[in-house]
Design a protein around this motif. Sequence first.
Motif, PDB file in Angstrom:
ATOM      1  N   ILE A   1       6.046  13.092 -14.413  1.00  0.00           N
ATOM      2  CA  ILE A   1       4.825  13.518 -15.768  1.00  0.00           C
ATOM      3  C   ILE A   1       4.810  14.993 -15.517  1.00  0.00           C
ATOM      4  CG2 ILE A   1       2.643  13.302 -16.381  1.00  0.00           C
ATOM      5  CD1 ILE A   1       2.528  10.366 -15.425  1.00  0.00           C
ATOM      6  N   ALA A   2       4.546  15.627 -14.055  1.00  0.00           N
ATOM      7  CA  ALA A   2       4.491  16.834 -14.039  1.00  0.00           C
ATOM      8  C   ALA A   2       5.581  17.607 -14.654  1.00  0.00           C
ATOM      9  CB  ALA A   2       4.127  17.380 -12.405  1.00  0.00           C
ATOM     10  N   ALA A   3       6.817  17.175 -14.384  1.00  0.00           N
ATOM     11  CA  ALA A   3       7.994  17.963 -14.740  1.00  0.00           C
ATOM     12  C   ALA A   3       8.032  17.860 -16.309  1.00  0.00           C
ATOM     13  CB  ALA A   3       9.362  16.964 -14.052  1.00  0.00           C
ATOM     14  N   LEU A   4       7.650  16.920 -16.870  1.00  0.00           N
ATOM     15  CA  LEU A   4       7.608  16.681 -18.163  1.00  0.00           C
ATOM     16  C   LEU A   4       6.717  17.621 -18.959  1.00  0.00           C
ATOM     17  CD1 LEU A   4       7.442  13.000 -19.393  1.00  0.00           C
ATOM     18  CD2 LEU A   4       9.042  14.750 -20.345  1.00  0.00           C
TER      19      LEU A   4
ATOM     20  N   MET B   1       0.918  -1.324   0.110  1.00  0.00           N
ATOM     21  CA  MET B   1       0.042  -0.059  -0.071  1.00  0.00           C
ATOM     22  C   MET B   1       0.907   1.361   0.027  1.00  0.00           C
ATOM     23  SD  MET B   1      -3.291   0.669   0.196  1.00  0.00           S
ATOM     24  CE  MET B   1      -4.289  -0.396   1.059  1.00  0.00           C
ATOM     25  N   PHE B   2       1.824   1.299   0.929  1.00  0.00           N
ATOM     26  CA  PHE B   2       2.653   2.519   0.981  1.00  0.00           C
ATOM     27  C   PHE B   2       3.543   2.476  -0.162  1.00  0.00           C
ATOM     28  CE2 PHE B   2       6.811   4.453   2.619  1.00  0.00           C
ATOM     29  CZ  PHE B   2       6.210   5.687   2.750  1.00  0.00           C
ATOM     30  N   GLY B   3       4.017   1.546  -0.751  1.00  0.00           N
ATOM     31  CA  GLY B   3       4.948   1.354  -1.700  1.00  0.00           C
ATOM     32  C   GLY B   3       3.984   1.871  -3.037  1.00  0.00           C
TER      33      GLY B   3
ATOM     34  N   GLN C   1       3.105   6.063  -7.058  1.00  0.00           N
ATOM     35  CA  GLN C   1       2.149   7.027  -7.438  1.00  0.00           C
ATOM     36  C   GLN C   1       2.561   8.659  -7.390  1.00  0.00           C
ATOM     37  OE1 GLN C   1      -1.159   7.814  -5.394  1.00  0.00           O
ATOM     38  NE2 GLN C   1      -2.338   8.679  -7.011  1.00  0.00           N
ATOM     39  N   ASN C   2       3.173   8.760  -6.465  1.00  0.00           N
ATOM     40  CA  ASN C   2       3.647  10.232  -6.155  1.00  0.00           C
ATOM     41  C   ASN C   2       4.952  10.341  -7.090  1.00  0.00           C
ATOM     42  OD1 ASN C   2       2.347  11.857  -4.353  1.00  0.00           O
ATOM     43  ND2 ASN C   2       3.162  10.484  -2.609  1.00  0.00           N
ATOM     44  N   ILE C   3       5.744   9.589  -7.237  1.00  0.00           N
ATOM     45  CA  ILE C   3       6.888   9.731  -8.148  1.00  0.00           C
ATOM     46  C   ILE C   3       6.531   9.681  -9.720  1.00  0.00           C
ATOM     47  CG2 ILE C   3       8.900   8.331  -9.035  1.00  0.00           C
ATOM     48  CD1 ILE C   3       9.558   6.992  -6.339  1.00  0.00           C
TER      49      ILE C   3
ATOM     50  N   LEU D   1      -3.307   8.156 -13.786  1.00  0.00           N
ATOM     51  CA  LEU D   1      -2.895   8.212 -12.505  1.00  0.00           C
ATOM     52  C   LEU D   1      -4.021   8.259 -11.401  1.00  0.00           C
ATOM     53  CD1 LEU D   1       0.604   9.747 -12.039  1.00  0.00           C
ATOM     54  CD2 LEU D   1       0.047   7.288 -11.977  1.00  0.00           C
ATOM     55  N   LEU D   2      -5.076   8.914 -11.836  1.00  0.00           N
ATOM     56  CA  LEU D   2      -6.128   9.520 -10.821  1.00  0.00           C
ATOM     57  C   LEU D   2      -7.318   8.332 -11.313  1.00  0.00           C
ATOM     58  CD1 LEU D   2      -6.169  13.210 -11.209  1.00  0.00           C
ATOM     59  CD2 LEU D   2      -5.665  11.913  -9.119  1.00  0.00           C
TER      60      LEU D   2
END
Lengths: 124, 169
Positions: free
Chosen positions: B15-18, B1-3, B8-10, B52-53
């Motif tokens: 993607i946001a940086a792209l 779950m944590f992984g 997901q955050n990574i 991702l969402l």
Amino acid sequence: MSEYSEFVRQYLTVAIFAAVGIGLGAGLLGLGRIFRPVRPQEQKYLVYESGVDPVGTGWSQSQIRYYIYALLFVMFDVEAVFLFPWATRLEAYSTFGLIEMLIFVVILALGLLYAWRKKVLRWV
Amino acid sequence: MFGLLVAQNIAFYVIAALIVFGALRVVTCKNLVHAALWLVLVLAGVAGQYILLAAEFVAVTQVLVYLGAIVVLFLFGIMLTRAKTGHDLELDNPTPAKVGAGVIGVLLLGVMGYALWDAWRGQELGDIVVQRTAEVSDSLFSTYLLPFEVISVLLLAALIGAIVLARRD
């Protein structure tokens, strides 16, 4: 959350496929770049088309009559988007869904009919 | 779950940086056609965020309509209307216009950021619910049946309007 995990995993497969595809192309081109000899000549950088030297530039202006096709494409693209949810529930809404979708498609087909009658589709 | 959350955050930040990089290239690119192609990267990144969402249908719509149709329309518009042909595609704006655009961009970021912060202040957002396309279909064929059919009339009107505007006769 496990459903989400499964969902993301499916798209991870898509991402891996895309990465392998891009990596394969880039890797092969990169290998070629490493191994091939580099002897630049002006003729080598000409655009090749059937052995005839190109005239003018590739950045020339296109014919305006392509634009109407682009507009028609956008409309029917939006129509295609609505076909996808219908396709996922094809069995559940068998006849009812078919009739509803037929109404939707026929109304839009009127637009195609209009374009055809207005001779927009004919390439003069 | 944590992984999964970390992954997901990574993925989100990559993607946001792209997207940010592509968006910066859109506005700094000197060649209009290349700017439109950088826009493809931005819109594809947004589609990736939708995935991702777990909003599958929105992502597919983004790819089909924005990447498929809108960018094609942009490219057609550039190809058809550019008066200046040839390789001298040096596009630039005067410095006051750049400063103005920057100020408006920062203001817009502030307003939208504040609106988001204000709307969900102190709220705990629950786990992501996977939105299946079949659910979209269910609401399309029950609650929103009439609006769905009206959309076809709207599209028809847009189609005929485009033909009428594009043709003089």
